[in-house]
Design an enzyme around this catalytic site. Structure first.
Site: not given
Ligand code: CAA
Length: 391
Positions: A83, A115, A237
């Protein structure tokens, strides 16, 4: 077609990039608590391509040891899933075909569905081999995951290629019928043609992935698949490794099981070790999970492995495979570990420079600096053509 014909993965090989940005370096730059990266998303590092690396150079590096071991004599098809394509018309696999000196009597095609593309390629390969079991298919999944700087997705970038030789009477893993399928029209993650970086609704994408897990499993069960307890391990994945844990817990709950964290870790822990250091490799990630599992687990002979492939947009598939006796003699564990450990850590400034790099679009002659120590490189963009060469 023989009723007892078995088809599956005969060989698997992976390659990644020259550079790695650790999450500790990213956290020091952006002030994020490292616990969010190491524990919250379960990532330690992300592979970063050198200026002269891309999906083609990684793919050729992953596929070369397979062609060397088995020769290209029976490979009549290359299916390249990605992709992060380098051209809108020409299949990236043709560059790989050329770099590896493969015979002209080969069909080469590129596949896309986020993916999920690597799994589509694997399933199409299996169909081709059922039509003629004397042939082999080279399936390559290769991707560079790239989000905007300072986007929440930035910490989930990565890059890798996995090459798999698919054949009758495979030496590693027999792929089973049936498959459970799930498609939903959703904009959770996408990349319009005019953008180099992906767009994502991060939290929506996690929900969409989990719904797809339940949907694909439901269809798998309705198609007469195995019971959940029959599987010894599950390859998901992995956009980030904690997503595999979320997905597996969701599947267990969906099947009426209490969540036992020890059972969750037993089911998927080993599959996450390469991905934690490499990051999201999109189409390759589920098969990077398989390589990590086979390379590290105690003897899995005769055991069933479950696969859940998810591609945003979205398509998901659940299917099973059985590990073949003698598989351990065919693994490439040392090479795989070296591919991860040989990467050079870079600082944030260098990462940013590579992230922001793009070629001029003037059709001129633009040589690329020599950076990679891998076997293939992108030498230039010249007259709008990408020029690849062995290093
Ligand atoms: N210590 C330990 N854990 C912590 C922490 C700390 N200090 N601070 C935050 N966390 C935890 C949070 O509790 C959260 O865990 P949970 O999900 O278990 O609650 C985790 O860390 C992430 O924190 P946030 O949700 O606050 O983080 P974020 O808002 O920055 O977003 C994300 C995380 C959504 C994964 C972001 O990185 C993102 O958008 N990534 C790209 C999209 C993605 O990967 N999506 C996955 C599904 S789609 C897919 O699979 C296709 C693909 O390949 C993209």
């Amino acid at each position: 077609m023989s009723a007892d014909l078995t088809v599956g993965i005969h060989d698997i090989s992976f390659a990644t990039t020259q550079f790695v940005l650790t999450h500790a370096t990213l956290a020091a730059h952006n002030g994020t608590d490292i616990g969010k990266y190491h524990t919250g998303i379960g990532q330690r590092g992300m592979s970063v391509p050198a200026a002269d690396e891309d999906i083609v150079t990684m793919a050729a590096a992953a596929a070369a040891p397979i062609v060397e071991r088995h020769s290209a004599d029976r490979i009549r098809t290359i299916v390249f899933a990605t992709e992060s394509s380098v051209d809108q018309a020409k299949a990236a696999g043709i560059h790989v075909h050329s770099l590896l000196g493969m015979p002209s009597a080969t069909r080469v095609v590129e596949l896309k569905q986020a993916c999920y593309g690597g799994t589509a390629a694997l399933q199409f390969a299996i169909g081709l081999i059922h039509r003629d079991p004397s042939q082999q298919v080279l399936v390559i999944a290769s991707d560079v995951s790239k989000y905007d700087l300072d986007d929440p997705g930035e910490a989930t970038q990565g890059a890798a290629a996995v090459a798999m030789l698919v054949s009758a009477d495979p030496a590693l893993l027999r792929i089973e019928e049936p498959s459970g399928l799930f498609t939903a029209d959703i904009m959770d993650f996408w990349r319009p043609n005019y953008r180099a970086t992906a767009l994502v609704d991060g939290h929506e994408s996690i929900t969409a992935y989990l719904e797809a897990v339940a949907g694909a499993w439901k269809d798998y069960a309705e198609q007469g698949g195995r019971a959940l307890d029959e599987f010894s391990a599950f390859c998901y994945h992995q956009p980030f490794t904690k997503m595999a844990y979320k997905a597996h817990r969701h599947l267990l709950q969906n099947c009426g099981h209490e969540i036992d964290e020890e059972r969750v870790t037993r089911g998927i822990g080993l599959t996450t070790t390469y991905n934690a250091d490499v990051g999201n490799s999109y189409t390759a990630s589920v098969y990077l999970g398989l390589a990590a599992l086979l390379d590290q687990a105690d003897d899995l002979t005769g055991r069933a492995i479950g696969f859940l492939s998810y591609g945003s947009g979205s398509v998901a598939e659940f299917f099973g495979g059985t590990v073949v006796p003698g598989y351990r003699e065919r693994l490439r564990t040392t090479t795989h570990r070296d591919a991860i450990s040989r990467r050079q850590p870079i600082d944030y400034a260098r990462y940013r420079e590579l992230h922001e790099h793009s070629f001029p679009v003037d059709g001129g002659d633009h040589p690329v600096p020599r950076e990679t120590t891998g076997p293939y490189r992108l030498a230039a963009l010249s007259g709008h053509k990408r020029i690849y060469e062995p290093r």
